[in-house]
Design a protein around this motif. Structure first.
Motif, PDB file in Angstrom:
ATOM      1  N   LEU A 162     -27.440 -50.467  19.101  1.00  0.00           N
ATOM      2  CA  LEU A 162     -26.084 -49.939  19.266  1.00  0.00           C
ATOM      3  C   LEU A 162     -26.077 -48.430  19.470  1.00  0.00           C
ATOM      4  N   ALA A 163     -27.105 -47.754  18.960  1.00  0.00           N
ATOM      5  CA  ALA A 163     -27.168 -46.297  19.124  1.00  0.00           C
ATOM      6  C   ALA A 163     -27.309 -45.893  20.586  1.00  0.00           C
ATOM      7  N   ILE A 169     -15.165 -38.080  10.223  1.00  0.00           N
ATOM      8  CA  ILE A 169     -16.226 -37.621   9.313  1.00  0.00           C
ATOM      9  C   ILE A 169     -16.284 -38.444   8.035  1.00  0.00           C
ATOM     10  N   PRO A 170     -15.177 -38.586   7.270  1.00  0.00           N
ATOM     11  CA  PRO A 170     -15.303 -39.365   6.022  1.00  0.00           C
ATOM     12  C   PRO A 170     -15.606 -40.840   6.253  1.00  0.00           C
ATOM     13  N   ILE A 171     -14.972 -41.459   7.260  1.00  0.00           N
ATOM     14  CA  ILE A 171     -15.187 -42.891   7.484  1.00  0.00           C
ATOM     15  C   ILE A 171     -16.624 -43.158   7.932  1.00  0.00           C
ATOM     16  N   SER A 172     -17.117 -42.399   8.889  1.00  0.00           N
ATOM     17  CA  SER A 172     -18.475 -42.637   9.396  1.00  0.00           C
ATOM     18  C   SER A 172     -19.528 -42.326   8.347  1.00  0.00           C
ATOM     19  N   LEU A 173     -19.302 -41.293   7.530  1.00  0.00           N
ATOM     20  CA  LEU A 173     -20.275 -40.973   6.481  1.00  0.00           C
ATOM     21  C   LEU A 173     -20.299 -42.051   5.406  1.00  0.00           C
ATOM     22  N   LEU A 174     -19.122 -42.479   4.953  1.00  0.00           N
ATOM     23  CA  LEU A 174     -19.070 -43.502   3.904  1.00  0.00           C
ATOM     24  C   LEU A 174     -19.689 -44.815   4.380  1.00  0.00           C
ATOM     25  N   LEU A 175     -19.276 -45.274   5.568  1.00  0.00           N
ATOM     26  CA  LEU A 175     -19.811 -46.531   6.076  1.00  0.00           C
ATOM     27  C   LEU A 175     -21.286 -46.418   6.444  1.00  0.00           C
ATOM     28  N   GLY A 176     -21.653 -45.317   7.087  1.00  0.00           N
ATOM     29  CA  GLY A 176     -23.035 -45.152   7.530  1.00  0.00           C
ATOM     30  C   GLY A 176     -24.013 -45.037   6.376  1.00  0.00           C
ATOM     31  N   VAL A 177     -23.701 -44.155   5.420  1.00  0.00           N
ATOM     32  CA  VAL A 177     -24.603 -43.977   4.278  1.00  0.00           C
ATOM     33  C   VAL A 177     -24.590 -45.222   3.394  1.00  0.00           C
ATOM     34  N   GLY A 178     -23.426 -45.843   3.225  1.00  0.00           N
ATOM     35  CA  GLY A 178     -23.356 -47.069   2.435  1.00  0.00           C
ATOM     36  C   GLY A 178     -24.199 -48.181   3.039  1.00  0.00           C
ATOM     37  N   THR A 179     -24.131 -48.332   4.359  1.00  0.00           N
ATOM     38  CA  THR A 179     -24.947 -49.345   5.033  1.00  0.00           C
ATOM     39  C   THR A 179     -26.431 -49.054   4.862  1.00  0.00           C
ATOM     40  N   ALA A 180     -26.805 -47.779   4.999  1.00  0.00           N
ATOM     41  CA  ALA A 180     -28.213 -47.411   4.854  1.00  0.00           C
ATOM     42  C   ALA A 180     -28.716 -47.674   3.436  1.00  0.00           C
ATOM     43  N   PHE A 201     -21.783 -36.000  14.826  1.00  0.00           N
ATOM     44  CA  PHE A 201     -20.468 -35.360  14.897  1.00  0.00           C
ATOM     45  C   PHE A 201     -20.331 -34.533  16.174  1.00  0.00           C
ATOM     46  N   SER A 202     -21.426 -33.908  16.594  1.00  0.00           N
ATOM     47  CA  SER A 202     -21.390 -33.132  17.835  1.00  0.00           C
ATOM     48  C   SER A 202     -21.094 -34.041  19.020  1.00  0.00           C
ATOM     49  N   ARG A 203     -21.662 -35.243  18.988  1.00  0.00           N
ATOM     50  CA  ARG A 203     -21.375 -36.193  20.062  1.00  0.00           C
ATOM     51  C   ARG A 203     -19.926 -36.645  20.007  1.00  0.00           C
ATOM     52  N   ALA A 204     -19.431 -36.879  18.807  1.00  0.00           N
ATOM     53  CA  ALA A 204     -18.066 -37.381  18.659  1.00  0.00           C
ATOM     54  C   ALA A 204     -17.039 -36.382  19.161  1.00  0.00           C
ATOM     55  N   ILE A 205     -17.248 -35.114  18.864  1.00  0.00           N
ATOM     56  CA  ILE A 205     -16.237 -34.117  19.239  1.00  0.00           C
ATOM     57  C   ILE A 205     -16.256 -33.828  20.735  1.00  0.00           C
ATOM     58  N   LEU A 239     -16.980 -45.789  15.038  1.00  0.00           N
ATOM     59  CA  LEU A 239     -17.883 -46.846  15.494  1.00  0.00           C
ATOM     60  C   LEU A 239     -18.942 -46.299  16.434  1.00  0.00           C
ATOM     61  N   LEU A 240     -18.557 -45.336  17.256  1.00  0.00           N
ATOM     62  CA  LEU A 240     -19.487 -44.772  18.234  1.00  0.00           C
ATOM     63  C   LEU A 240     -20.682 -44.095  17.562  1.00  0.00           C
ATOM     64  N   ILE A 241     -20.429 -43.313  16.517  1.00  0.00           N
ATOM     65  CA  ILE A 241     -21.507 -42.542  15.896  1.00  0.00           C
ATOM     66  C   ILE A 241     -22.110 -43.227  14.682  1.00  0.00           C
ATOM     67  N   LEU A 242     -21.535 -44.352  14.257  1.00  0.00           N
ATOM     68  CA  LEU A 242     -22.019 -45.040  13.064  1.00  0.00           C
ATOM     69  C   LEU A 242     -23.490 -45.436  13.159  1.00  0.00           C
ATOM     70  N   PRO A 243     -23.972 -46.026  14.268  1.00  0.00           N
ATOM     71  CA  PRO A 243     -25.390 -46.387  14.319  1.00  0.00           C
ATOM     72  C   PRO A 243     -26.333 -45.203  14.145  1.00  0.00           C
ATOM     73  N   VAL A 244     -25.964 -44.055  14.712  1.00  0.00           N
ATOM     74  CA  VAL A 244     -26.816 -42.872  14.587  1.00  0.00           C
ATOM     75  C   VAL A 244     -26.912 -42.436  13.132  1.00  0.00           C
ATOM     76  N   ILE A 245     -25.789 -42.437  12.427  1.00  0.00           N
ATOM     77  CA  ILE A 245     -25.784 -42.021  11.030  1.00  0.00           C
ATOM     78  C   ILE A 245     -26.557 -43.015  10.173  1.00  0.00           C
ATOM     79  N   VAL A 246     -26.415 -44.311  10.439  1.00  0.00           N
ATOM     80  CA  VAL A 246     -27.135 -45.327   9.669  1.00  0.00           C
ATOM     81  C   VAL A 246     -28.639 -45.144   9.812  1.00  0.00           C
TER      82      VAL A 246
END
Length: 292
Positions: free
Chosen positions: A120-121, A86-97, A211-215, A155-162
């Motif tokens: 990638l999504a 959660i923290p890594i994907s949110l920080l990287l995803g929102v930062g990239t966006a 996150f639902s996909r990740a879990i 990495l798996l969910i990062l494109p979706v969040i971006v």
């Protein structure tokens, strides 16, 4: 109107009305079919597994005997992994966006990056598992640890969040930015105090799905080194682990009929865990929706 053939108009309107009724009925039947299948699935899961969801089921580790099996190690392992994801994907995803929408110049390079993020999504999850195995498990020598698994799932969910964060940032009215600049705020102050709070509902909507996909993913973690059978709790981020989907898969693959009921109980726990996690995200989203 005298040049319009009323017979032709009535004929065309009749065809359109018939098509409208056909597609309305088709979509209604499709919706009912999906709901019926979901209801049957939930009914079977709960009737088979609800009697196994006991305090002992949460306190016991996995066992070769169905009556003594529990989900303790898998549940704690899932919490550890999501604590990394959660923290890594949110920080990287929102930062990239933020960078792509607010700072990056619109040129061929950014268009190329944007196209690859969107592609990638849709990449199969097993590919991200192989990437995690190569980069994190072997390349960075993290081994079959929680940290390696969490980074792989990030990495798996990062494109979706971006993509979701970009759409949310684009939807913020320009008037808010201009008003902030007019008050003398810098670009970063405008992003931090105006754009991000207004975009949080949209960002969290996409993040909830990610996150639902990740879990619920199993294949990437199996490739990246998650264990199928674990009878101890992880101590730190470098400990070995298992997660609920893998434990459920292990139970469901057993030939004994009683293990199918234990797997159903595990699905119920996973379902409850998913609802609790998503409910927290929805509450945060609704709070910012009322504010902005």
């Amino acid at each position: 109107m005298k040049y319009i053939d009323q017979t032709v108009v009535r004929k065309m309107m009749g065809k359109r009305a018939m098509k409208n009724r056909f597609f309305q009925t088709l979509f209604f039947v499709s919706t009912i079919f999906a709901l019926v299948v979901l209801a049957i699935l939930l009914y079977r899961i709960f009737t088979q597994g609800i009697s196994y969801v006991t305090p002992e089921f949460f306190q016991n580790f996995a066992s070769r005997r169905a009556s003594a099996s529990g989900i303790k190690a898998a549940l704690i392992g899932s919490i550890w992994v999501m604590g990394v994801v959660i923290p890594i994907s949110l920080l990287l995803g929102v930062g990239t966006a933020i960078y792509l929408e607010e700072y990056a110049k619109k040129n061929k390079l950014t268009n190329f990056i944007q196209a690859n993020i969107s592609n990638l999504a849709g990449v199969p999850s097993i590919v991200f598992g192989l990437l995690g195995l190569t980069v994190f498990v072997r390349g960075m020598d993290l081994g079959r640890s929680i940290l390696a698994g969490g980074l792989t799932m990030s990495l798996l969910i990062l494109p979706v969040i971006v993509v979701a964060a970009q759409e949310a940032i684009r939807s913020v009215p320009k008037e808010l930015r201009e008003a902030s600049y007019g008050m003398g705020a810098t670009k970063w102050q405008t992003i931090y105090r105006i754009v991000l709070p207004a975009a949080i509902p949209g960002i969290l909507t996409g993040s909830i799905l990610a996150f639902s996909r990740a879990i619920g993913e199993t294949a990437p973690l199996l490739v990246a080194g998650a264990f199928v059978f674990v009878n101890y709790l992880p101590e730190n981020l470098l400990s070995s682990y298992t997660v609920m989907p893998i434990q459920i898969y292990n139970w469901a693959s057993r030939p004994q009929a009683e293990f199918q009921n234990v797997a159903a109980a595990g699905i119920i726990v996973l379902f409850i865990f998913l609802i609790v996690m998503n409910s927290v995200a929805v509450l945060i989203r609704n709070k910012f929706q009322k504010r902005y």
